[in-house]
Design an enzyme around this catalytic site. Structure first.
Site, PDB file in Angstrom:
ATOM      1  N   ASN A  41       0.795  -1.232   0.000  1.00 43.82           N
ATOM      2  CA  ASN A  41       0.000   0.000   0.000  1.00 43.82           C
ATOM      3  C   ASN A  41       0.820   1.271   0.000  1.00 43.82           C
ATOM      4  O   ASN A  41       1.783   1.415   0.737  1.00 43.82           O
ATOM      5  CB  ASN A  41      -0.935   0.026   1.218  1.00 43.82           C
ATOM      6  CG  ASN A  41      -2.255  -0.650   0.928  1.00 43.82           C
ATOM      7  OD1 ASN A  41      -2.435  -1.192  -0.171  1.00 43.82           O
ATOM      8  ND2 ASN A  41      -3.161  -0.641   1.890  1.00 43.82           N
ATOM      9  N   MET A  42       0.347   2.198  -0.819  1.00 46.61           N
ATOM     10  CA  MET A  42       0.893   3.545  -0.901  1.00 46.61           C
ATOM     11  C   MET A  42       1.168   4.127   0.487  1.00 46.61           C
ATOM     12  O   MET A  42       2.225   4.642   0.765  1.00 46.61           O
ATOM     13  CB  MET A  42      -0.163   4.378  -1.633  1.00 46.61           C
ATOM     14  CG  MET A  42       0.192   5.777  -1.977  1.00 46.61           C
ATOM     15  SD  MET A  42       1.319   5.847  -3.359  1.00 46.61           S
ATOM     16  CE  MET A  42       0.239   5.609  -4.748  1.00 46.61           C
ATOM     17  N   LYS A  43       0.160   4.009   1.379  1.00 44.86           N
ATOM     18  CA  LYS A  43       0.303   4.669   2.679  1.00 44.86           C
ATOM     19  C   LYS A  43       1.230   3.916   3.625  1.00 44.86           C
ATOM     20  O   LYS A  43       1.762   4.471   4.560  1.00 44.86           O
ATOM     21  CB  LYS A  43      -1.054   4.919   3.322  1.00 44.86           C
ATOM     22  CG  LYS A  43      -1.863   3.682   3.663  1.00 44.86           C
ATOM     23  CD  LYS A  43      -3.175   4.111   4.297  1.00 44.86           C
ATOM     24  CE  LYS A  43      -3.913   2.970   4.951  1.00 44.86           C
ATOM     25  NZ  LYS A  43      -4.511   2.003   4.031  1.00 44.86           N
ATOM     26  N   GLY A  44       1.434   2.620   3.350  1.00 44.36           N
ATOM     27  CA  GLY A  44       2.490   1.912   4.046  1.00 44.36           C
ATOM     28  C   GLY A  44       2.147   1.334   5.394  1.00 44.36           C
ATOM     29  O   GLY A  44       0.981   1.158   5.735  1.00 44.36           O
TER      30      GLY A  44
ATOM     31  N   GLU B 222       6.366   3.357   7.186  1.00 40.89           N
ATOM     32  CA  GLU B 222       7.146   3.189   5.950  1.00 40.89           C
ATOM     33  C   GLU B 222       6.222   3.101   4.759  1.00 40.89           C
ATOM     34  O   GLU B 222       5.225   2.406   4.808  1.00 40.89           O
ATOM     35  CB  GLU B 222       7.942   1.882   6.020  1.00 40.89           C
ATOM     36  CG  GLU B 222       9.247   2.001   6.709  1.00 40.89           C
ATOM     37  CD  GLU B 222      10.064   0.746   6.480  1.00 40.89           C
ATOM     38  OE1 GLU B 222       9.945   0.143   5.398  1.00 40.89           O
ATOM     39  OE2 GLU B 222      10.808   0.379   7.400  1.00 40.89           O
TER      40      GLU B 222
END
Lengths: 340, 247
Positions: free
Chosen positions: B127-130, B134
């Site tokens: 995922n983009m948001k991590g 991270e």
């Protein structure tokens, strides 16, 4: 010398593949190594990937160790050379690697146990076998888990399938699964392939061969059963498949065969078939014929009637039913018989 | 020969062997249940087992915490731990590494395959948001990341890998006792072999019961257990693909 060993030496290399983890592959390897040692057959050993540790990585139970006699060759990752009790002489590197390091070829100087962790991919495995085969009579390949790809004729000269109580809860279940897997491996060859057709399959292409000639399909893969294939099929055509024959594609062809009548599918060898047992039964009853370019020489089915938790199935019954259903294949328990 | 290095469990003092154990028994809480728990711990080889906690865990079941002393020791010089060796880089270093050494974006396809619907692990990595502060692989400018979601058949994953010319496949599996997931994982290796693709992709598996050693037996290049971060996976992929390019 028993028949299996003789056949194996004729093939030059033999893959011991299993129906499941703990089906008895390593026991079979030890049996073959012991038989070879008695008859003065020089052996080399490698594996598909990691194997031969003292404990099972899933259940943490002890696994049988592999013992190699003096003079045998071993192809394994550098990282596992120091793991056994055998004294080894490093002969040469192969420049092929697995995650434990470079695969190296060693000679056993003093008999003892070894850890084998061979090449990960079939293309590397074929190279390692050819590097050893000049110096030994027989190269044995210890398979991993339920992976059978090492039994492809492009890799090894013959195969032994290990099965047993670990596969199912009762004799019927073990027989059903084993016969299904063995028959896939033993799919009959297509006699009418020409050079162009063979090349196409070897290169992983997809084509339809009919009275009108060879039509190459503009598809990268048929693994997910692309509908476009239907546009190319004609009555009595041969679908040449360089890749995998899967459930999705089988469904598609079953549908098409109702419209078109007889069809055949030609795959490279039995390891390319991924059709589940139920769908496979439907295919067998249909007008779709599944053939191979290169037949696997399945020399034996070995049976371990005890599963990993100690549960036991009647071994003699298993062996006699399997022998009846798989004519021409020797079926035995390597721990119980001489295997002839 | 390496020098021996024996270790014992540590509780209050070095080498005291103190351990804590928890389990459930199908007995209602009470004197008998407590005694059963103590006996069980004794049978496991613990010295002076002591039940320090007993609580009802549903009707007719009790949950216990037992303290005791384990006399066993292990010699770490005799052990071999197989784990993925990762030289970790930062988010920016990884992008820069791919740009400079490989010179093109890396294609990474991820999926929870088979019947597995547990996407927590793969989402944390992708995922983009991590995860844990991270960024996931989708955020990396030098990685093209596809997350195919859950219950993806192996055949669809292989088709997608071919279509995208994937450099790496990330498979997430919650391995169960009944081995369903194991045969599903090994089938992917076999499918890739059958399609002639195995030597061209980096094959990675992750999940709570996945060890690197199991991954290797399954024919994968690497296995990541719980707690793995996106940066570790991205560092491994970038370095390994570069190493393979170098031959």
């Amino acid at each position: 010398m028993n028949k299996l060993l003789k056949q194996a030496v004729e093939g030059g290399s033999l893959a011991v593949v299993g129906m499941a983890k703990n089906a008895g592959k390593t026991v079979t390897i030890n049996y073959l190594l012991a038989q070879a040692a008695i008859h003065g057959i020089r052996t080399g050993l490698t594996s598909t990937g990691l194997d031969g540790e003292t404990t099972d990585s899933l259940y943490l139970l002890p696994k049988p160790e592999i013992t190699l006699s003096a003079g045998s060759l071993l192809a394994t990752a550098r990282g596992s050379l120091s793991q056994g009790s055998a004294r080894l002489e490093l002969l040469r590197g192969t420049r092929l690697v697995n995650p434990l390091g470079e695969i190296v070829i060693a000679r056993v100087r003093r008999e003892g146990t070894v850890e084998v962790s061979g090449p990960e991919t079939c293309s590397d495995l074929a190279k390692v076998i050819s590097l050893m085969s000049g110096e030994v009579d027989l190269v044995l390949v210890d398979g991993a888990l339920d992976r059978v790809a090492a039994s492809a004729p492009s890799v090894t000269g013959g195969a032994v399938l290990a099965t047993g109580a670990v596969v199912a809860g009762n004799v019927e279940g073990v027989v059903r699964e084993t016969v299904y897997q063995a028959r896939l491996l033993m799919l009959p060859p297509c006699r009418s392939l020409n050079v162009d057709e063979k090349n196409l399959i070897e290169q992983g292409g997809i084509a339809v061969s009919s009275a009108d000639g060879l039509e190459i399909l503009p598809l990268e893969t048929a693994v997910d059963g692309p509908l476009e294939i239907l546009d190319y099929l004609t009555p009595q055509c041969k679908l040449l498949l360089g890749g995998a024959f899967t459930d999705e594609l089988a469904q598609l062809l079953l549908g098409a065969s109702r419209r078109l009548g007889e069809l055949s599918v030609v795959v490279r060898d039995g390891t390319r078939v991924f059709v589940g047992s139920r769908l496979w039964q439907q295919l067998e009853r249909s007008s779709v014929d599944v053939l191979v370019m290169e037949a696997i020489n399945l020399m034996a089915v070995v049976v371990n009637p005890v599963d990993v938790r100690g549960r036991q199935l009647p071994g003699d019954k298993l062996i006699s039913i399997l022998s009846q259903l798989l004519p021409g294949v020797s079926v035995f328990n390597p721990l119980a018989t001489g295997g002839d | 020969m390496m020098r021996s290095n024996f270790v014992k469990a540590y509780g209050d003092a070095l080498n005291d062997g103190a351990v804590q154990l928890s389990f459930t028994l199908p007995l209602s809480p009470g004197g008998m249940a407590k005694e059963a728990a103590r006996h069980l711990a004794e049978k496991m080889g613990l010295d002076q087992p002591e039940v320090v906690h007993m609580v009802e865990a549903g009707t007719g079941f009790s949950f216990f915490i037992v303290y005791g002393f384990c006399r066993h020791q292990v010699d770490t010089s005799q052990l071999q731990a197989t784990e993925v060796e990762i030289q970790e880089m930062s988010f920016n270093e990884i992008n820069q590494y791919i740009q400079e050494r490989i010179g093109r974006r890396l294609n990474v396809v991820a999926a929870c395959t088979g019947t597995d619907a547990h996407t927590v692990g793969i989402d944390a990595i992708m995922n983009m948001k991590g995860y844990k502060g991270e960024y996931g692989l989708e955020r990396y400018s030098w990685i093209n990341a596809w997350n195919m979601g859950s219950q993806v058949p192996n055949t669809r994953l292989v088709a997608e890998a071919k279509k995208t010319q994937a450099d790496a496949l990330l498979v997430s599996q919650v391995v169960t006792q009944r081995d369903v997931h194991i045969s599903n994982l090994s089938q992917l290796t076999e499918l890739l072999e059958a399609e002639g693709m195995r030597q061209n992709v980096l094959l990675i598996v992750g999940g709570p019961r996945i060890s690197h050693q199991l991954a290797l037996e399954l024919g994968y290049d690497a296995g990541f257990g719980p707690g793995t971060t996106p940066r570790q996976v991205a560092s491994y992929i970038a370095r390994e693909i570069y190493r393979r390019q170098q031959g």
